[in-house]
Design a protein around this motif. Structure first.
Motif, PDB file in Angstrom:
ATOM      1  N   LYS A  55      -6.882   4.774  -6.562  1.00  0.00           N
ATOM      2  CA  LYS A  55      -5.971   4.944  -7.703  1.00  0.00           C
ATOM      3  C   LYS A  55      -5.134   6.212  -7.518  1.00  0.00           C
ATOM      4  CE  LYS A  55      -7.666   3.910 -11.636  1.00  0.00           C
ATOM      5  NZ  LYS A  55      -8.432   3.920 -12.905  1.00  0.00           N
ATOM      6  N   TYR A  58      -2.366   5.490  -5.024  1.00  0.00           N
ATOM      7  CA  TYR A  58      -1.300   4.713  -5.660  1.00  0.00           C
ATOM      8  C   TYR A  58      -0.464   5.578  -6.598  1.00  0.00           C
ATOM      9  CZ  TYR A  58      -2.539  -0.081  -4.261  1.00  0.00           C
ATOM     10  OH  TYR A  58      -2.749  -1.237  -3.562  1.00  0.00           O
ATOM     11  N   GLU A  62       3.458   6.122  -6.175  1.00  0.00           N
ATOM     12  CA  GLU A  62       4.359   5.545  -7.179  1.00  0.00           C
ATOM     13  C   GLU A  62       5.180   6.605  -7.900  1.00  0.00           C
ATOM     14  OE1 GLU A  62       1.794   3.165  -9.613  1.00  0.00           O
ATOM     15  OE2 GLU A  62       1.590   1.620  -8.056  1.00  0.00           O
ATOM     16  N   HIS A 114      -1.355   0.225   0.014  1.00  0.00           N
ATOM     17  CA  HIS A 114      -1.536  -1.124  -0.531  1.00  0.00           C
ATOM     18  C   HIS A 114      -2.623  -1.872   0.231  1.00  0.00           C
ATOM     19  CE1 HIS A 114      -0.654  -4.927  -2.399  1.00  0.00           C
ATOM     20  NE2 HIS A 114      -0.567  -5.462  -1.198  1.00  0.00           N
ATOM     21  N   GLY A 117      -5.962  -0.566  -0.759  1.00  0.00           N
ATOM     22  CA  GLY A 117      -6.270  -1.022  -2.110  1.00  0.00           C
ATOM     23  C   GLY A 117      -6.758  -2.458  -2.137  1.00  0.00           C
TER      24      GLY A 117
END
Length: 128
Positions: A55, A58, A62, A114, A117
């Motif tokens: 997390k 990401y 992002e 990604h 993840g």
């Protein structure tokens, strides 16, 4: 040395290919890696830390906050957890992420995050 290695290589080639999980690329043993993960002493560590680390990766990517030191430390920590669990595909993905971080390759960083993840999500789903 080459003469000693050739019989080992021939023996390995003669062995049947390991069945591999399509989601993770990891070999599936008799008990499967799901059981191996659950039976591992590191399972609690995996469940408690890895989702938060993914997390974090990401979130950093992002938000555009690509603090390379933070990303590299998180990738390195994840690589260690995957290594302890014997999950070579996860370890390789983290190693690639570390490489792209050093190169400051933003598009590949996002792609590797990604991939990690997806790998972690599938591992957690299979281990339940």
């Amino acid at each position: 040395m080459l003469e000693a290695m050739l019989p080992l290589i021939e023996q390995r080639l003669a062995e049947p290919e390991d069945e591999r999980d399509q989601a993770t690329g990891e070999p599936i043993s008799d008990g499967g890696y799901q059981n191996q993960l659950q039976d591992s002493d590191y399972y609690a560590l995996f469940v408690e830390t890895v989702p938060d680390d993914v997390k974090r990766l990401y979130t950093k990517a992002e938000s555009g906050d690509l603090n390379m030191n933070t990303l590299a430390q998180t990738a390195h920590r994840l690589k260690g957890v995957f290594a302890m669990l014997g999950r070579e595909a996860g370890k390789r993905a983290c190693k690639s992420l570390e490489f792209y971080i050093k190169q400051h390759d933003v598009s590949e960083i996002g792609s590797e995050i990604h991939q990690i993840g997806v790998f972690v999500t599938k591992m957690l789903r299979h281990a339940r």
